[in-house]
Motif scaffolding. Structure first.
Motif, short mmCIF file in Angstrom:
data_model
loop_
_atom_site.label_atom_id
_atom_site.label_comp_id
_atom_site.label_asym_id
_atom_site.label_seq_id
_atom_site.Cartn_x
_atom_site.Cartn_y
_atom_site.Cartn_z
N VAL A 161 0.85 -1.19 0.00
CA VAL A 161 0.00 0.00 0.00
C VAL A 161 0.88 1.24 0.00
N ARG A 162 0.47 2.28 -0.72
CA ARG A 162 1.20 3.55 -0.64
C ARG A 162 0.76 4.28 0.62
N GLY A 163 1.56 4.13 1.65
CA GLY A 163 1.23 4.74 2.93
C GLY A 163 1.58 6.22 2.97
N ASN A 164 1.39 6.81 4.13
CA ASN A 164 1.62 8.25 4.30
C ASN A 164 3.03 8.59 4.75
N SER A 165 3.87 7.59 4.90
CA SER A 165 5.28 7.83 5.22
C SER A 165 6.15 7.16 4.17
N ASP A 166 7.16 7.87 3.69
CA ASP A 166 8.11 7.28 2.75
C ASP A 166 9.14 6.41 3.44
N PHE A 167 9.21 6.49 4.76
CA PHE A 167 10.30 5.85 5.47
C PHE A 167 9.97 4.46 6.01
N ARG A 168 8.76 4.03 5.86
CA ARG A 168 8.41 2.65 6.19
C ARG A 168 7.45 2.10 5.13
N SER A 169 7.36 0.80 5.06
CA SER A 169 6.50 0.16 4.08
C SER A 169 5.18 -0.24 4.72
N VAL A 170 4.19 -0.53 3.88
CA VAL A 170 2.86 -0.91 4.35
C VAL A 170 2.37 -2.08 3.51
N LEU A 171 1.87 -3.11 4.17
CA LEU A 171 1.26 -4.26 3.50
C LEU A 171 -0.18 -4.40 3.97
N GLY A 172 -1.09 -4.60 3.03
CA GLY A 172 -2.49 -4.85 3.36
C GLY A 172 -2.80 -6.33 3.29
N VAL A 173 -3.53 -6.82 4.30
CA VAL A 173 -4.00 -8.21 4.31
C VAL A 173 -5.47 -8.20 4.71
N SER A 174 -6.16 -9.28 4.41
CA SER A 174 -7.56 -9.38 4.79
C SER A 174 -7.69 -9.61 6.29
N GLU A 175 -8.70 -8.98 6.89
CA GLU A 175 -8.98 -9.19 8.32
C GLU A 175 -9.18 -10.67 8.62
N GLN A 176 -9.68 -11.41 7.65
CA GLN A 176 -9.93 -12.84 7.85
C GLN A 176 -8.63 -13.63 8.07
N ASP A 177 -7.51 -13.06 7.67
CA ASP A 177 -6.22 -13.74 7.83
C ASP A 177 -5.46 -13.30 9.09
N ARG A 178 -6.13 -12.58 9.98
CA ARG A 178 -5.45 -12.03 11.15
C ARG A 178 -4.72 -13.10 11.96
N GLU A 179 -5.42 -14.17 12.32
CA GLU A 179 -4.80 -15.20 13.15
C GLU A 179 -3.59 -15.81 12.48
N ARG A 180 -3.67 -16.02 11.17
CA ARG A 180 -2.54 -16.60 10.45
C ARG A 180 -1.36 -15.64 10.41
N VAL A 181 -1.65 -14.33 10.30
CA VAL A 181 -0.59 -13.33 10.31
C VAL A 181 0.12 -13.32 11.66
N GLU B 152 -1.61 -3.77 7.70
CA GLU B 152 -2.98 -3.27 7.84
C GLU B 152 -3.97 -4.41 7.62
N PHE B 153 -4.95 -4.50 8.47
CA PHE B 153 -6.00 -5.50 8.32
C PHE B 153 -7.22 -4.86 7.66
N TRP B 154 -7.43 -5.19 6.40
CA TRP B 154 -8.52 -4.62 5.61
C TRP B 154 -9.77 -5.48 5.81
N ARG B 155 -10.88 -4.84 6.19
CA ARG B 155 -12.11 -5.59 6.45
C ARG B 155 -12.96 -5.69 5.18
N THR B 156 -13.74 -6.73 5.11
CA THR B 156 -14.65 -6.94 3.98
C THR B 156 -15.96 -6.22 4.23
N GLU B 157 -16.40 -5.42 3.26
CA GLU B 157 -17.62 -4.64 3.41
C GLU B 157 -18.24 -4.42 2.03
N ASP B 158 -19.47 -4.92 1.86
CA ASP B 158 -20.19 -4.77 0.59
C ASP B 158 -19.38 -5.29 -0.58
N GLY B 159 -18.75 -6.41 -0.40
CA GLY B 159 -18.02 -7.03 -1.49
C GLY B 159 -16.69 -6.37 -1.83
#
Length: 555
Positions: free
Chosen positions: A87-107, A176-183
């Protein structure tokens, strides 16, 4: 209370001994990630940071840690078969990865696998801000944090061998844990690109440099990362053109240089222009280059302008550095030799191969913390100007004017005659953002003053100061510069409070740029100040740059 504190300290020491033993036996991250961890590395406990465990690395750098943390977390998710996208986050000095909220426990489980291999920390985030203390992945606290935080900040801590440079989660990888909403998948916090993406959004692979302005866009290969098309696009604010750096440098203690200078009278109409402090080299250039490599890895090439000199420690093996002699940039040989910085600066745009956009540094200028090209240039090519609270004196030229004030007054007359505006402010003694084409244009537009300055062997009352002042006003009035801000500190070695101010600067490390200047010191003060300054610079910038000769080169 003392018993509890002592017990905590004992447990902390046992913890580091356990980790050190694992490193010594090879049962560590070196076996799992051999490209990220080296056999020569060790661990250290940072007492001033709650006993955090740091990986001691001789080449520690913010960009290096950012890239290592991203690669570490990506490898964990890949090994666990967890889908993700950068994900293009708001800081250039760290990286950001998005995953599904459903994968939280596995993460959380994947992060926990590092507990026997590498000291990786995790903390919760609220927006961009860390919440609570960090804990080692795999610990009870880390699992608790991972079970409920919408954003986790993860990563290692790096330190140089002397523990004076410590790099932490500012250069981590956010999950980041992205939640599912309206498909659709919905972001847990704002980013620079999109609020949501489709569940079946296609994945694409892009260089990491596409996602951050801090990466080395024009100089080295950067790793690729999986993302979505929305994050792969170039944004309007992205600076994509190359940026070079130019330094001017002199070693006034060199006997041959002193003999050449002595042939031309006492040098200058004012005591400041002739004062030996102007030509003293305290090894500032070495540390300014270290600061540049550490805090601006996006710079394409460095040009060092000198007068038949180069520092003994400078390596000429780097393909990213070129030493340029005065004879290569002065169009008229009669103007040489020159001992006037205004004259030398008037010719910088004649450097062969120099990029259109470049930064000009004196060797007493330092980048104090990580920067991006956008701190100095707009993506449309405009340069940023950093005005100082200091003012050019309002009265006309006088015999007693300091060279800097005389040049400022001459600049003011040019701007007033051409644009009907009286310049008042000086500029901060920070890196000057310049455009080569504008400098060529000014050489033609103000031919008389430009020629006179370039032929002034020492600073003269008729000089103009081009890259440090006149350029910025001219570029502003012709629509190619914009006033901006930079966090900055100016330190004068001759001031009695200098030691205290250096200590504060070292402790905070919060200024994008700072200058340590001296124009009036005598020989006794120089010796004392040199010891103090070198200790400060070595502590602030302990990691050698690629521009320094290695021990085997010196033989």
């Amino acid at each position: 209370m003392r018993l509890r504190t002592g017990l905590k300290g004992l447990l902390r020491r046992l913890h580091i001994i356990t980790w050190a033993a694992r490193f010594a036996r090879g049962r560590t991250a070196r076996r799992r990630w051999p490209h990220l961890f080296r056999a020569s590395e060790s661990l250290a406990v940072l007492s001033g940071r709650g006993g955090m465990i740091a990986l001691v690395r001789a080449t520690a750098s913010p960009l290096g840690l950012r890239e290592a943390n991203l690669e570490l977390i990506v490898s964990l998710l890949d090994d666990a078969g967890i889908d993700y996208f950068a994900v293009r986050g708001n800081s250039d000095f760290r990286s950001v990865l998005g995953v599904s909220e459903q994968d939280r426990e596995r993460v959380v489980a994947a992060l926990a696998t590092t507990r026997l291999t590498a000291p990786v920390y995790v903390s919760a985030c609220s927006g961009e801000r860390l919440v609570g203390s960090s804990s080692l992945c795999g610990s009870v606290r880390a699992r608790r944090t991972g079970s409920r935080a919408r954003v986790l900040r993860t990563g290692m801590v790096w330190a140089d061998p002397g523990n004076s440079l410590v790099l932490g989660l500012r250069y981590g990888c956010d999950i980041e844990f992205w939640r599912t909403e309206d498909g659709r998948l919905v972001a847990p916090r704002p980013n620079r690109v999109t609020e949501d993406i489709a569940l079946d959004e296609p994945r694409v692979s892009v260089p990491v440099s596409r996602l951050t302005g801090f990466a080395a866009l024009h100089t080295r290969r950067t790793q690729s990362v999986r993302t979505v098309e929305a994050c792969a696009d170039v944004l309007p604010e992205d600076v994509r053109f190359p940026v070079d750096v130019v330094y001017t440098w002199v070693d006034g203690a060199a006997p041959e240089w002193q003999r050449r200078r002595a042939r031309f009278s006492d040098g200058g109409y004012h005591t400041e222009s002739a004062n030996a402090a102007r030509y003293i080299s305290r090894d500032e250039l070495r540390y300014s280059l270290r600061a540049l490599e550490q805090n601006a890895p996006w710079v394409r090439h460095v040009y060092l302008v000198t007068d038949r000199q180069r520092p003994d420690w400078l390596s000429l093996r780097s393909s990213r550095l070129t030493v340029v002699d005065h004879t290569e940039i002065f169009q008229d040989p009669a103007a040489l030799p020159t001992y006037n910085s205004h004259a030398i600066e008037s010719q910088l745009h004649h450097i062969d191969g120099l990029s259109e956009h470049f930064l000009y540094f004196n060797d007493d200028m330092f980048l104090g913390c990580p920067t991006t090209p956008g701190d100095f240039f707009l993506s449309n090519g405009m340069t940023r100007t950093f005005f100082s609270p200091s003012q050019v004196p309002r009265w006309g030229l006088t015999v007693g004017d300091r060279p800097v004030d005389a040049a400022g007054k001459n600049n003011r007359k040019i701007i007033l005659d051409n644009f009907g505006s009286a310049l008042v402010q000086k500029l901060r003694h920070a890196p000057y953002a310049l455009r080569r084409s504008v400098l060529f244009e000014m050489e033609k537009e103000f031919a008389g003053a430009h020629h006179s300055t370039s032929h002034s062997r020492f600073r003269s009352a008729t000089d103009i100061s081009i890259p440090s002042s006149l350029y910025h006003y001219y570029a502003y009035f012709t629509g190619r510069a914009v006033p901006s801000e930079i966090s900055f500190a100016y330190l004068d070695l001759a001031k009695p409070e200098i030691s205290r101010r250096l200590g504060i600067l070292l402790n905070r490390r919060d200024r994008q740029a700072f200058c340590i200047n001296d124009t009036v010191s005598d020989t006794f003060e120089v010796n004392r100040q040199t010891l103090m300054l070198n200790a400060f610079l070595e502590a602030y910038f302990p990691v050698p740059s690629p521009f320094e000769r290695k021990e085997r080169e010196a033989r």
